[in-house]
Design a protein around this motif. Structure first.
Motif, PDB file in Angstrom:
ATOM      1  N   MET A   1     -40.769  53.471 -67.144  1.00 43.93           N
ATOM      2  CA  MET A   1     -40.291  52.998 -67.194  1.00 43.93           C
ATOM      3  C   MET A   1     -39.651  52.393 -68.728  1.00 43.93           C
ATOM      4  O   MET A   1     -40.634  51.886 -69.207  1.00 43.93           O
ATOM      5  N   SER A   2     -38.676  53.360 -69.491  1.00 46.09           N
ATOM      6  CA  SER A   2     -38.097  52.897 -70.360  1.00 46.09           C
ATOM      7  C   SER A   2     -38.073  51.297 -70.979  1.00 46.09           C
ATOM      8  O   SER A   2     -38.022  50.346 -71.873  1.00 46.09           O
ATOM      9  N   GLU A   3     -37.406  50.311 -70.365  1.00 49.44           N
ATOM     10  CA  GLU A   3     -36.360  49.314 -69.949  1.00 49.44           C
ATOM     11  C   GLU A   3     -36.913  48.719 -68.380  1.00 49.44           C
ATOM     12  O   GLU A   3     -37.532  48.671 -67.408  1.00 49.44           O
ATOM     13  N   PRO A   4     -37.182  47.036 -68.404  1.00 45.89           N
ATOM     14  CA  PRO A   4     -37.487  47.216 -67.486  1.00 45.89           C
ATOM     15  C   PRO A   4     -36.387  46.886 -66.409  1.00 45.89           C
ATOM     16  O   PRO A   4     -35.599  46.475 -67.255  1.00 45.89           O
ATOM     17  N   LEU A   5     -36.921  46.790 -64.959  1.00 48.12           N
ATOM     18  CA  LEU A   5     -36.045  46.884 -64.056  1.00 48.12           C
ATOM     19  C   LEU A   5     -35.689  45.064 -63.718  1.00 48.12           C
ATOM     20  O   LEU A   5     -35.996  44.018 -64.124  1.00 48.12           O
ATOM     21  N   ARG A   6     -34.236  44.900 -63.964  1.00 53.67           N
ATOM     22  CA  ARG A   6     -33.843  43.688 -63.373  1.00 53.67           C
ATOM     23  C   ARG A   6     -33.366  43.535 -61.743  1.00 53.67           C
ATOM     24  O   ARG A   6     -32.468  44.106 -61.279  1.00 53.67           O
ATOM     25  N   ILE A   7     -34.288  42.900 -61.258  1.00 51.59           N
ATOM     26  CA  ILE A   7     -33.971  42.089 -59.557  1.00 51.59           C
ATOM     27  C   ILE A   7     -34.157  41.182 -59.611  1.00 51.59           C
ATOM     28  O   ILE A   7     -33.413  39.846 -60.007  1.00 51.59           O
ATOM     29  N   THR A   8     -32.510  41.132 -58.716  1.00 52.04           N
ATOM     30  CA  THR A   8     -31.999  39.881 -58.148  1.00 52.04           C
ATOM     31  C   THR A   8     -32.121  39.800 -56.894  1.00 52.04           C
ATOM     32  O   THR A   8     -32.082  40.351 -55.948  1.00 52.04           O
ATOM     33  N   VAL A   9     -32.640  38.515 -56.646  1.00 55.00           N
ATOM     34  CA  VAL A   9     -32.820  38.645 -55.334  1.00 55.00           C
ATOM     35  C   VAL A   9     -31.688  37.299 -54.347  1.00 55.00           C
ATOM     36  O   VAL A   9     -31.837  35.923 -55.289  1.00 55.00           O
ATOM     37  N   ILE A  10     -31.542  38.193 -53.712  1.00 55.16           N
ATOM     38  CA  ILE A  10     -30.580  36.482 -52.948  1.00 55.16           C
ATOM     39  C   ILE A  10     -31.462  35.973 -51.937  1.00 55.16           C
ATOM     40  O   ILE A  10     -31.908  37.112 -51.162  1.00 55.16           O
ATOM     41  N   SER A  11     -31.752  34.817 -51.669  1.00 57.46           N
ATOM     42  CA  SER A  11     -33.352  34.001 -50.826  1.00 57.46           C
ATOM     43  C   SER A  11     -32.537  32.305 -50.492  1.00 57.46           C
ATOM     44  O   SER A  11     -31.722  32.285 -50.849  1.00 57.46           O
ATOM     45  N   ASP A  12     -33.219  32.140 -49.379  1.00 58.73           N
ATOM     46  CA  ASP A  12     -32.519  31.091 -49.376  1.00 58.73           C
ATOM     47  C   ASP A  12     -34.229  30.240 -49.477  1.00 58.73           C
ATOM     48  O   ASP A  12     -35.165  31.330 -48.918  1.00 58.73           O
ATOM     49  N   VAL A  13     -33.925  28.976 -49.926  1.00 59.95           N
ATOM     50  CA  VAL A  13     -36.075  28.482 -49.309  1.00 59.95           C
ATOM     51  C   VAL A  13     -36.705  28.033 -48.571  1.00 59.95           C
ATOM     52  O   VAL A  13     -38.256  27.545 -48.722  1.00 59.95           O
ATOM     53  N   ILE A  14     -36.250  27.957 -47.801  1.00 62.06           N
ATOM     54  CA  ILE A  14     -36.506  27.778 -46.339  1.00 62.06           C
ATOM     55  C   ILE A  14     -36.524  29.587 -45.633  1.00 62.06           C
ATOM     56  O   ILE A  14     -37.099  28.701 -44.386  1.00 62.06           O
ATOM     57  N   CYS A  15     -36.113  30.167 -45.641  1.00 60.85           N
ATOM     58  CA  CYS A  15     -36.027  31.671 -45.232  1.00 60.85           C
ATOM     59  C   CYS A  15     -38.177  32.300 -45.470  1.00 60.85           C
ATOM     60  O   CYS A  15     -38.383  32.685 -46.419  1.00 60.85           O
ATOM     61  N   PRO A  16     -38.620  31.915 -44.344  1.00 52.68           N
ATOM     62  CA  PRO A  16     -40.237  32.371 -44.442  1.00 52.68           C
ATOM     63  C   PRO A  16     -40.508  33.762 -45.282  1.00 52.68           C
ATOM     64  O   PRO A  16     -41.188  34.484 -45.780  1.00 52.68           O
ATOM     65  N   TRP A  17     -38.979  35.047 -44.852  1.00 50.13           N
ATOM     66  CA  TRP A  17     -39.024  36.269 -44.958  1.00 50.13           C
ATOM     67  C   TRP A  17     -39.213  36.088 -46.381  1.00 50.13           C
ATOM     68  O   TRP A  17     -39.560  37.356 -46.901  1.00 50.13           O
ATOM     69  N   CYS A  18     -38.176  35.593 -46.846  1.00 47.63           N
ATOM     70  CA  CYS A  18     -37.697  35.636 -47.898  1.00 47.63           C
ATOM     71  C   CYS A  18     -39.131  35.205 -49.243  1.00 47.63           C
ATOM     72  O   CYS A  18     -39.766  35.886 -49.809  1.00 47.63           O
ATOM     73  N   TYR A  19     -39.946  34.130 -48.657  1.00 47.31           N
ATOM     74  CA  TYR A  19     -41.470  33.895 -49.122  1.00 47.31           C
ATOM     75  C   TYR A  19     -41.930  35.339 -49.109  1.00 47.31           C
ATOM     76  O   TYR A  19     -42.892  35.390 -50.705  1.00 47.31           O
ATOM     77  N   LEU A  20     -42.357  36.083 -47.941  1.00 45.65           N
ATOM     78  CA  LEU A  20     -42.836  36.775 -47.677  1.00 45.65           C
ATOM     79  C   LEU A  20     -42.393  37.849 -48.659  1.00 45.65           C
ATOM     80  O   LEU A  20     -43.402  38.822 -49.513  1.00 45.65           O
ATOM     81  N   GLY A  21     -40.970  37.888 -48.935  1.00 41.98           N
ATOM     82  CA  GLY A  21     -40.624  39.341 -49.687  1.00 41.98           C
ATOM     83  C   GLY A  21     -40.612  39.388 -50.208  1.00 41.98           C
ATOM     84  O   GLY A  21     -40.938  39.963 -51.715  1.00 41.98           O
ATOM     85  N   LYS A  22     -40.598  38.104 -51.635  1.00 37.50           N
ATOM     86  CA  LYS A  22     -41.224  37.899 -52.504  1.00 37.50           C
ATOM     87  C   LYS A  22     -42.758  37.988 -53.307  1.00 37.50           C
ATOM     88  O   LYS A  22     -42.600  38.644 -54.058  1.00 37.50           O
ATOM     89  N   ARG A  23     -43.395  37.615 -52.303  1.00 32.56           N
ATOM     90  CA  ARG A  23     -44.875  38.041 -52.518  1.00 32.56           C
ATOM     91  C   ARG A  23     -45.666  39.702 -52.391  1.00 32.56           C
ATOM     92  O   ARG A  23     -45.729  40.025 -53.334  1.00 32.56           O
ATOM     93  N   ARG A  24     -44.542  40.191 -51.281  1.00 29.85           N
ATOM     94  CA  ARG A  24     -44.537  41.591 -51.191  1.00 29.85           C
ATOM     95  C   ARG A  24     -44.277  42.348 -52.490  1.00 29.85           C
ATOM     96  O   ARG A  24     -44.351  43.543 -53.103  1.00 29.85           O
ATOM     97  N   LEU A  25     -43.663  42.368 -53.158  1.00 25.16           N
ATOM     98  CA  LEU A  25     -42.145  42.632 -54.248  1.00 25.16           C
ATOM     99  C   LEU A  25     -43.572  42.435 -55.417  1.00 25.16           C
ATOM    100  O   LEU A  25     -43.700  43.466 -56.662  1.00 25.16           O
TER     101      LEU A  25
END
Length: 215
Positions: A1-25
């Protein structure tokens, strides 16, 4: 890809799925070699949580029931172990109000430390059982990743920054975000939920083919 992807994540710091989603990404980005910048926007799972938070046992019992809450924790721990995320739910005794944490992430993002702070908050809460709603805990975590403690203290006491976070949350609601994690890529694509690494890899391939149809 010519330019880095700009990824914006909407999340909460006490959301376990958010932590898991961060690691999977992150796993998918590493495997694919796709360059990306990641930024974070706030979402409060419990916008009506008292400022001082509440005992987690009471919170989980009210939300799920004691037996169901324990079952969900056990399932999430298994998912986390598979991704290298070591949820230590037995250490969590307090469910915090997360507004101050989001305020500090907003400030850290201005100096390029938003992703580092988000990672530190996830780790502190889910793996160490820290109360990430406590001002001094937040200041200490911020200092660990390079934030000035005096400035951090000012940030989490700022009504203006609190209002700014509330505004960001309201905008997310206006565009239909009702659950997290929620990913916005290049301000064009939306991905909802903690997608597995394989789904991200497929998504990156699709973007690559769109960018270079002859490739």
């Amino acid at each position: 890809m010519s330019e880095p992807l700009r990824i914006t994540v909407i999340s909460d710091v006490i959301c376990p799925w958010c932590y898991l989603g961060k690691r999977r990404l992150e796993s998918a980005l590493e495997e694919s070699g796709v360059p990306a910048t990641v930024s974070w926007l706030p979402f409060e799972l419990n916008p009506d949580m008292p400022e001082e938070g509440m005992p987690r046992a009471d919170y989980r019992a009210q939300k799920f029931g004691e037996e169901k809450g324990a079952e969900l924790d056990a399932e999430m721990k298994q998912r986390g172990d598979a991704e290298g995320v070591h949820f230590a739910f037995e250490k969590l005794v307090h469910t915090p109000n997360t507004r101050r944490a989001h305020m500090l992430v907003a400030q850290a993002s201005d100096t390029g430390l938003g992703d580092d702070l988000t990672e530190a908050l996830f780790r502190a809460y889910f793996e160490e059982g820290a109360d990430v709603g406590d001002p001094q805990v937040l200041i200490n975590i911020g200092e660990q990743i390079g934030l000035d403690p005096e400035l951090a203290g000012e940030v989490i006491r700022s009504e203006a920054i609190s209002d700014a976070v509330a505004t960001m949350e309201s905008r997310a609601a206006e565009v239909g975000v009702t659950g997290v994690p929620f990913f916005i890529i290049n301000e064009k694509y939306a991905v909802s939920g903690a997608q597995p690494k394989e789904a991200w890899l497929e998504f990156f391939e699709k973007l690559q083919s769109e960018e270079d149809p002859a490739g």
